[in-house]
Scaffold this active site. Sequence first.
Site, PDB file in Angstrom:
ATOM      1  N   LYS A 123       0.952  -1.055  -0.039  1.00 37.65           N
ATOM      2  CA  LYS A 123      -0.153  -0.204  -0.054  1.00 37.65           C
ATOM      3  C   LYS A 123       1.194   1.287   0.025  1.00 37.65           C
ATOM      4  CE  LYS A 123      -3.970   2.131   2.652  1.00 37.65           C
ATOM      5  NZ  LYS A 123      -5.048   2.011   3.674  1.00 37.65           N
TER       6      LYS A 123
ATOM      7  N   SER B  67      -9.987   2.282   2.547  1.00 39.65           N
ATOM      8  CA  SER B  67      -9.040   3.164   1.541  1.00 39.65           C
ATOM      9  C   SER B  67      -7.886   2.196   1.116  1.00 39.65           C
ATOM     10  CB  SER B  67      -8.217   4.094   2.610  1.00 39.65           C
ATOM     11  OG  SER B  67      -7.312   3.301   3.696  1.00 39.65           O
TER      12      SER B  67
ATOM     13  N   SER C   5     -10.536   0.059   6.692  1.00 38.65           N
ATOM     14  CA  SER C   5      -9.794   0.117   5.376  1.00 38.65           C
ATOM     15  C   SER C   5      -9.230  -1.105   4.955  1.00 38.65           C
ATOM     16  CB  SER C   5      -8.807   1.245   5.505  1.00 38.65           C
ATOM     17  OG  SER C   5      -9.439   2.633   5.474  1.00 38.65           O
TER      18      SER C   5
END
Lengths: 484, 484, 108
Positions: free
Chosen positions: B76, B151, B175
């Site tokens: 990420k 997210s 998320s």
Amino acid sequence: MEWEIVIGLEVHTQLSTNTKIFSGASTAFGSEPNTQADAVSIALPGVLPVLNKGAVERAIKFGLAVGAYIAPRSVFARKNYFYPDLPKGYQISQMDLPVVGAGALTIQVEPLSGNAKPYEKVVRITRAHLEEDAGKSVHGASQGLTGIDLNRAGTPLLEIVSEPDMSSAAEAVAYAKALHSMVRWIGICDGNMQEGSFRCDVNVSVRKPGEPLGTRREIKNLNSFKFMQQAIDYEVQWQIDTLENGGKVQQATILFNPDTGETRSMRSKEDAHDYRYFPDPDLLPLDITPAMIEAVRATLPELPQAKSGRYTSEYGLSAYDAASLTASREMAEFFDASVSMVGAAHAKLCANWLIGEVSAQLNRDGLDIAKCPISATQFGGMLARIADGTISNSGAKEVFRALWSEGGTADAIIEAKGLKQVSDGGAIEKIVAEVMAANADKVAEYRGGKDKLFGFFVGAAMKASQGKANPVQLNEVLKQKLAG
Amino acid sequence: MLNLSLQQQGLALRARKISSVELTQLYLDRISTHNPVLNAYVTVDAAKSLAQAQAADVRLAVGAADPLTGIPIAQKDIFCAQGWRTTCGSKMLDNFISPYDAHVISLFNGAGAVNLGKTNMDEFAMGSSNETSYFGPVRNPWDIKAVPGGSSGGAASAVAARLCAAATGTDTGGSIRQPAALCGITGIKPTYGTVSRYGMIAFASSLDQAGPMARSAQDCALMLNVMTGHDARDSTSLQRDKEDYARDLHRPLKGLRIGLPKEFFAEGLSQDVAACVQAAVAEYQKLGATVVDISLPNAKLAVPVYYVLAPAEASSNLSRFDGVRYGYRAPDYTDLTDMYEKTRAQGFGEEVKRRIMIGTYVLSHGYYDAYYLQAQKIRRLIAQDFVEAFKQCDVIMGPTSPSTAFNLGEKGDDPVQMYLSDIYTIAVNLAGLPGMSIPCGTGANGLPVGLQIIGDYFKEAQMLGVAHQYQLATDWHSRAPQGL
Amino acid sequence: MITYWPYYNKVFAMSLTTQDVQKIARLARLAMNQAEIEAARAQLSGIFELIAEMQAVDTRGIAPMSHAQELSQQLREDVVTEANQREAFQAIAPQVEGGLYLVPQVIE
């Protein structure tokens, strides 16, 4: 009508750790800009703070030294504001739960004016908390720009907040000096004011006796005791003039300009402050155990108050002398080392010389005791020769001057300069006899009741001995012989 | 090869059936093909990835391989990786090449895993649809009109589309779990403090926690084995012995008590999701588990509490983005304040600015007690609800998200509607508990539904076992989107 | 169980004013024009309506929860671990000169 002055201090002391409060970057002073600004100091995205044990120990040490409450749990909070020398956009500090609570410091005040006598006062300490220092702005780095050096960012600070207990510039300066001495005494701060290790913010207000506290203005960042006194004097006068002319004092943060001797408001912080404090989620509560406190207590040196008490009880020194000798750790250590060479019986001699001749000479040369050109060993060696009667006091002064300017040992100087005093009874009697013979008329006058002539005989005999006669012995012999 | 588990890929690598370079190239080729549509990766650097693959092949050749050596993992873009652009989905960091590695990145590097690239995400992890990324929305591989969730939307999309073997995510309010649910994959957010936050760009420090996103619980266990462990650079990192998260994968479910909170099945949950979750629970009962009705009475307050605490922390965490030391700086400005205001106005997107404003407001003078402090108190009530619940059950189950993936733009104008997509996940972050999502069916629109499993503190191994047993009995987790 | 504390509803059932939003934007250093402030005001008011639910809860006697775990801060030994990385760090800086980060003039 008289005005009453109310002063409180907030002092930022840089703690003498090797590394920053929240990272392993060095805190050494004077390095090239930003070479000690590590990832945490420049607040790279994702970096986190980890608390330095050395900073916590120093805070505890201070708390113990001023007899303060050491919080078993204290909490770090974020103080949010934007400033280029504040890389995270917040300063990690302590707000609601500081590491050190209420304590007190005893100060010796030397009034600045008139014939008022020195006095002692206890100033209450409200709290002391750990926080990180900001970086430095370097002005004029480039046209219209400011340079930012973050080497200092993250240096541990102990902010020591006093109660508004001081009522004159003299008291404020005495408190600042006592605090400065204390933090150096216990070894938590190098006290270097030029380098910013000890910075004072002074809150000043004035009021009529019996009235509530007036509005205060805060003089920021004073880094010399002289400037502190000038700034307070100016500020107090300004506030009194303002009020007496029907004006009002507005709460403000102000700066002192040493060149003009005036104070002025800061322009940059015109924002109504809203620091949005909240507990820092990156740091857990700081829990201090009794074991940790005891471990720190074991490293605490004998404190000035205790030492001064011991000097009066053990050595019979006056309170004033004892306080002078414990004004700084270096002075006390010099004294202790000298006494250990000559013995406790001569501690008073040692004290007299340190407070008298040594201090005067240091003053003349603009030095403090840490920079004294004579070591405690050299000094003790000289005192030992006074104590055992080898040299007279005047001989000692000569030895002292030689030690100061040329170094060496007292014994070598005594030898080289032939300062050894004559303590041989026969030799002294011979001198006395010669002096009396040469001054038969004066002897008659003395014996006729003119006692004052005794001093004349002492002087003449001392001169005849080239200053080397043991004055005590000489006195005795003279008294005896003149009596007839 | 693409559908093999991490363990099988590892075996194939060790058996030299495929090299890490070949496996990496296989994924890089798929990324070239599908990323233009899915936009799951923000940064791909084939040269860097292949160099790591080559090094992994050397390690494999000499027999010094760890379980993940040579396996391509997507990171990420919230994790700082040295030499890699690390954007956090923001224009603010569009040009930020990280000079250091996050702890998680170091651990993967140490394990010999290949960094396949940086995945797209909501800007600073603020969003539930991946529409707030400066680099454009990510698309759901099951339906490119739909969002992947957020997210960690890029990670979820990449795992579902087989554009990586597994991925990392972070979870502040759901998320990891919500995008895992919406993309039909498995993701786990471990107990707060299990994975170091060092180098993970902070959103809400007291809630942020990293975890793996993969195709199965078994893969997640292998990932967790690498990602976890104490890190002295993160003060909130837990000091616990290293554990094997795969140890309970084969433990039978007989006697397992599943708590079903009535609040998770109330108004607001769409019918098709409810049906899938109920079917999954029925499957668990078939496998030997029993069901207990429980209540989390304060869970409905999780969203308001979260939207006070997370923005408060974020408003402070994001203050470091000021255009001074790294990242974006506005091209034109008149003075320092103007530089700050323009840099931040231009560098941050709408959702980030909105949350900074919420956070600034709730911390500001006069509102702190009513908002921030009140939220922290209710946070405790929410956490206590779970403590009570776990007296009655071993794990809690419910929906991960109230609906399946919605379409891009569908909730664009109404932040409150968007915030409500996290109603079932947020309480877990507030309590600091571990939570995971596993695929358990498809909704009316044919898109995946996630089952949320919440465990007690440090019960990740148990939860992964619970998930694995279900995945042995069902095939929802091995279904792949069509057309890829 | 949740008990309601009516006092809060009165205080917080209000929406933000334009001045509130301007003040927040200034504190947060976010440049905003009039239209943006108005749009933000409307959206933030909606969010604060959601948040207002929280105000009804009686939390007297409840200790605030700052961290997920009740743990104490660990302390780091006071030993230098970081070397000079100025060159690497300033390679990504917007404006530097002579090792200093440059910003528009700071007026004290």
